[in-house]
Design a protein around this motif. Structure first.
Motif, PDB file in Angstrom:
ATOM      1  N   SER A 169       0.826  -1.206   0.000  1.00  0.00           N
ATOM      2  CA  SER A 169       0.000   0.000   0.000  1.00  0.00           C
ATOM      3  C   SER A 169       0.858   1.253   0.000  1.00  0.00           C
ATOM      4  CB  SER A 169      -0.926   0.007   1.223  1.00  0.00           C
ATOM      5  OG  SER A 169      -0.165   0.066   2.410  1.00  0.00           O
ATOM      6  N   VAL A 170       0.196   2.349  -0.342  1.00  0.00           N
ATOM      7  CA  VAL A 170       0.859   3.653  -0.323  1.00  0.00           C
ATOM      8  C   VAL A 170      -0.119   4.656   0.276  1.00  0.00           C
ATOM      9  CG1 VAL A 170       0.189   4.110  -2.715  1.00  0.00           C
ATOM     10  CG2 VAL A 170       2.038   5.427  -1.700  1.00  0.00           C
ATOM     11  N   GLY A 171       0.396   5.515   1.140  1.00  0.00           N
ATOM     12  CA  GLY A 171      -0.428   6.528   1.787  1.00  0.00           C
ATOM     13  C   GLY A 171      -0.056   7.916   1.302  1.00  0.00           C
ATOM     14  N   PHE A 172      -1.073   8.737   1.120  1.00  0.00           N
ATOM     15  CA  PHE A 172      -0.884  10.107   0.659  1.00  0.00           C
ATOM     16  C   PHE A 172      -1.541  11.069   1.634  1.00  0.00           C
ATOM     17  CE2 PHE A 172      -1.301   7.356  -3.054  1.00  0.00           C
ATOM     18  CZ  PHE A 172      -0.160   7.663  -3.775  1.00  0.00           C
ATOM     19  N   ILE A 173      -0.973  12.254   1.746  1.00  0.00           N
ATOM     20  CA  ILE A 173      -1.596  13.363   2.464  1.00  0.00           C
ATOM     21  C   ILE A 173      -1.780  14.472   1.444  1.00  0.00           C
ATOM     22  CG2 ILE A 173      -1.337  15.146   4.235  1.00  0.00           C
ATOM     23  CD1 ILE A 173      -1.674  12.538   5.584  1.00  0.00           C
ATOM     24  N   ILE A 174      -2.994  14.971   1.340  1.00  0.00           N
ATOM     25  CA  ILE A 174      -3.267  16.115   0.487  1.00  0.00           C
ATOM     26  C   ILE A 174      -3.605  17.271   1.419  1.00  0.00           C
ATOM     27  CG2 ILE A 174      -4.709  17.121  -1.310  1.00  0.00           C
ATOM     28  CD1 ILE A 174      -4.252  13.375  -1.016  1.00  0.00           C
ATOM     29  N   SER A 175      -2.709  18.246   1.463  1.00  0.00           N
ATOM     30  CA  SER A 175      -2.936  19.409   2.318  1.00  0.00           C
ATOM     31  C   SER A 175      -3.748  20.439   1.549  1.00  0.00           C
ATOM     32  CB  SER A 175      -1.613  20.007   2.786  1.00  0.00           C
ATOM     33  OG  SER A 175      -0.824  20.384   1.684  1.00  0.00           O
ATOM     34  N   VAL A 176      -4.598  21.135   2.297  1.00  0.00           N
ATOM     35  CA  VAL A 176      -5.459  22.168   1.720  1.00  0.00           C
ATOM     36  C   VAL A 176      -5.152  23.467   2.447  1.00  0.00           C
ATOM     37  CG1 VAL A 176      -7.831  22.845   1.214  1.00  0.00           C
ATOM     38  CG2 VAL A 176      -7.240  20.400   1.339  1.00  0.00           C
ATOM     39  N   ASP A 177      -4.572  24.411   1.708  1.00  0.00           N
ATOM     40  CA  ASP A 177      -4.177  25.692   2.289  1.00  0.00           C
ATOM     41  C   ASP A 177      -4.967  26.825   1.653  1.00  0.00           C
ATOM     42  OD1 ASP A 177      -2.037  24.712   4.019  1.00  0.00           O
ATOM     43  OD2 ASP A 177      -1.016  24.234   2.142  1.00  0.00           O
ATOM     44  N   ALA A 178      -5.368  27.779   2.483  1.00  0.00           N
ATOM     45  CA  ALA A 178      -6.069  28.977   2.020  1.00  0.00           C
ATOM     46  C   ALA A 178      -5.514  30.160   2.786  1.00  0.00           C
ATOM     47  CB  ALA A 178      -7.570  28.845   2.249  1.00  0.00           C
ATOM     48  N   LYS A 179      -5.132  31.190   2.050  1.00  0.00           N
ATOM     49  CA  LYS A 179      -4.450  32.340   2.647  1.00  0.00           C
ATOM     50  C   LYS A 179      -3.219  31.805   3.366  1.00  0.00           C
ATOM     51  CE  LYS A 179      -8.697  34.889   2.751  1.00  0.00           C
ATOM     52  NZ  LYS A 179      -9.959  34.732   3.385  1.00  0.00           N
TER      53      LYS A 179
END
Length: 133
Positions: A86-96
């Motif tokens: 398996s492979v794990g991902f983190i998708i960060s969400v940035d605003a300002k």
């Protein structure tokens, strides 16, 4: 979605369809946009003839602050963990200047015919390791 700066980054303006009656983005929309960014990133991997299927095994979203209609956000996909199957991902969400959310996705490699878990291909594993810090 706007044109990405890199294969693992996309800047979007939150559309009206993604917000509730209070003007806050639906939790499912964070995941949907994260999956789209991850698909763009994943399309850059080395092509293999006998590549396994990748099936979502875990999806979670940590919300730090809700995004609002018409707000700009940057979604950035990173490799978090590389396992045997398996492979794990983190998708960060940035605003300002704020971290608005983080979406965690874990994909499991499965055999195309058997549907059983299989090892990640060595070429894919090497490519993924190039993104770890």
């Amino acid at each position: 979605m706007a044109k990405p700066k890199r294969s693992n980054v996309a800047q979007i303006r939150i559309p009206f369809r993604d917000v509730d009656m209070n003007g806050q983005m639906f939790l499912a929309s964070y995941i949907s946009h994260a999956e789209a960014v991850l698909a763009g990133f994943w399309s850059m991997r080395p092509e293999l003839d006998d590549e396994p299927l990748y099936v979502a095994a875990k999806v979670s979203c940590t919300l730090h602050r809700p995004l609002a209609y018409d707000e700009e956000a940057i979604f950035t996909a990173t490799v978090d963990k590389i396992g045997l199957r398996s492979v794990g991902f983190i998708i960060s969400v940035d605003a300002k200047a704020d971290r608005a959310a983080e979406v965690e996705l874990t994909w499991q490699a499965r055999g195309r015919e058997s549907g059983e878990p299989v090892a990640l291909p060595e070429e894919t594993r090497d490519w993924l390791y190039s993104f770890l810090d």
